[in-house]
Enzyme design. Structure first.
Site, mmCIF file in Angstrom:
data_model
loop_
_atom_site.group_PDB
_atom_site.id
_atom_site.type_symbol
_atom_site.label_atom_id
_atom_site.label_comp_id
_atom_site.label_asym_id
_atom_site.label_seq_id
_atom_site.Cartn_x
_atom_site.Cartn_y
_atom_site.Cartn_z
ATOM 1 N N THR A 85 0.323 -21.549 20.199
ATOM 2 C CA THR A 85 -0.999 -21.172 20.720
ATOM 3 C C THR A 85 -1.764 -20.244 19.779
ATOM 4 O OG1 THR A 85 -2.225 -20.114 22.521
ATOM 5 C CG2 THR A 85 0.009 -19.316 22.156
ATOM 6 N N GLN A 86 -3.087 -20.390 19.786
ATOM 7 C CA GLN A 86 -3.947 -19.487 19.012
ATOM 8 C C GLN A 86 -4.077 -18.136 19.694
ATOM 9 O OE1 GLN A 86 -7.774 -21.363 18.359
ATOM 10 N NE2 GLN A 86 -6.851 -23.210 17.526
ATOM 11 N N CYS A 87 -3.660 -18.054 20.958
ATOM 12 C CA CYS A 87 -3.802 -16.790 21.701
ATOM 13 C C CYS A 87 -2.794 -15.761 21.207
ATOM 14 C CB CYS A 87 -3.570 -17.017 23.193
ATOM 15 S SG CYS A 87 -4.808 -18.042 23.946
ATOM 16 N N THR A 134 0.810 -1.224 0.000
ATOM 17 C CA THR A 134 0.000 0.000 0.000
ATOM 18 C C THR A 134 0.841 1.271 0.000
ATOM 19 O OG1 THR A 134 -1.795 -1.096 1.138
ATOM 20 C CG2 THR A 134 -1.734 1.266 1.345
#
Ligand code: ASP
Length: 346
Positions: free
Chosen positions: A276-278, A13
């Site tokens: 971890t997804q955290c 961008t």
């Protein structure tokens, strides 16, 4: 050494304009960035720029771009005191992570930056990001770079590249490094966090390893994940590494079917890296019953690594062709400050 910075423009961008015909954002030539930010000429050092032959939206990044960046940096390493890589935000955290592993004995700053709004627009964040990135790339104390790392400058913070994640598609503070403090904060002055910057000795000249092995996959667990989904992933021909995105502190379903499939994958020689997804915190296999079995089966802990860094670390280590035990050992240790293995008392 005379101060000078090389800007490497890859696309994104920051260098985009609206296509007059379609109205969609499309990349344009870097020359226009120099026109849009005349302030950069006021820095008391030389700023050169290099535009990649094919500028891209960063959604199209592949490891060959990382290889190209390594070659450009190595080729010009002695000519510049720092490098600014202008890159789309979508995969910036992957590219910065990849370069952090691929480059060894880095003594100069490599600052990735981009923007949420094209540099030609009135409220653009691109100008400030570019100007701060240039200042940091040229910041030295007594011939030593203040930040000899691959990092990401975005908004008012400088982060370690391999600790960073894009967390917002609109806000100017689009990046976050939850598990590691910023390397610098940008306000009226740039405040460097000297404690957080890696000043470990660089014992050999800079070098690059570019044979990334892409035979990997990411599997995010979710309630209701079907065995056929898991089977499809672990049976991918040639798969060598699997990033297993688990819940919380590294927990996954504890049913026999799930665990059997994970065991089967490991028996096939697939290295499984538990991430971890955290956004924050770390994998701590063994803390809950639901992760004990993963540990017993031979799943490797990613501790507090980001998924982006895990992907690049896996490609890098597999590319080196070491045996599985050696790869697991290295996945478990911090190669470039990407994890904190002692954080949870392991
Ligand atoms: N899609 C763009 C890219 O990553 C978004 C950006 O530049 O921020 O290249």
């Amino acid at each position: 050494m005379k101060k000078s910075v090389l800007i490497i423009y890859t696309g994104g961008t920051i260098g985009m304009i609206n296509d007059p015909e379609t109205g969609a954002l499309c990349p344009f030539n870097f020359e226009q960035i120099a026109q849009e930010v005349p302030e950069i000429k006021e820095f008391g050092f030389t700023i050169d720029s290099y535009t990649l032959p094919k500028i891209i939206d960063s959604s199209d990044v592949k490891p060959c771009l990382w290889e190209e960046l390594c070659h450009i940096i190595l080729k010009h390493y002695d000519d510049y005191c720092g490098f600014v890589v202008l890159h789309g935000t979508d995969t910036m955290a992957y590219s910065a992570s990849a370069l952090s592993f691929m480059l060894s004995n880095l003594t100069k700053p490599i600052v990735f930056t981009g923007s949420q709004l094209p540099i030609g627009t009135i409220r653009t964040d691109g100008k400030e990001n570019l100007i701060a990135a240039l200042e940091i790339a040229a910041a030295y104390i007594e011939d030593k770079a203040i930040v000899p790392e691959v990092c990401i400058l975005f908004g008012d913070k400088l982060f370690r590249g391999n600790r960073t994640t894009k967390i917002n598609a609109e806000r100017f503070d689009a990046f976050q490094s939850t598990n590691y403090p910023p390397l610098a904060e940008i306000g009226i002055h740039i405040h460097y966090n000297y404690e957080a910057i890696d000043y470990s000795p660089r014992i050999a000249p800079i070098s690059a390893f570019t044979q990334m092995d892409t035979h990997i996959a990411i599997l995010k667990v979710f309630p209701g994940i079907r065995p056929e989904v898991m089977k499809a992933v672990i049976n991918i021909p040639g798969l060598k590494g699997l990033i297993l995105e688990t819940y919380g502190a590294g927990n996954a379903p504890s049913n026999d079917q799930f665990l059997c499939l994970i065991r089967e994958a490991i028996e096939k020689g697939i290295i499984i890296y538990n991430v971890t997804q955290c956004q924050g915190g770390a994998v701590e296999m063994g803390r809950y019953e639901t992760s004990c079995e993963l540990l017993n089966i031979g799943v490797t802990s990613g501790y507090d690594i980001t998924t982006e860094a895990a992907v690049c670390k896996m490609m890098y280590l597999l590319g080196q062709g070491k045996d599985a035990n050696e790869i697991k050992k290295r996945l478990n240790s911090a190669l470039k400050g990407e994890i904190t293995p002692n954080r949870v008392g392991f």
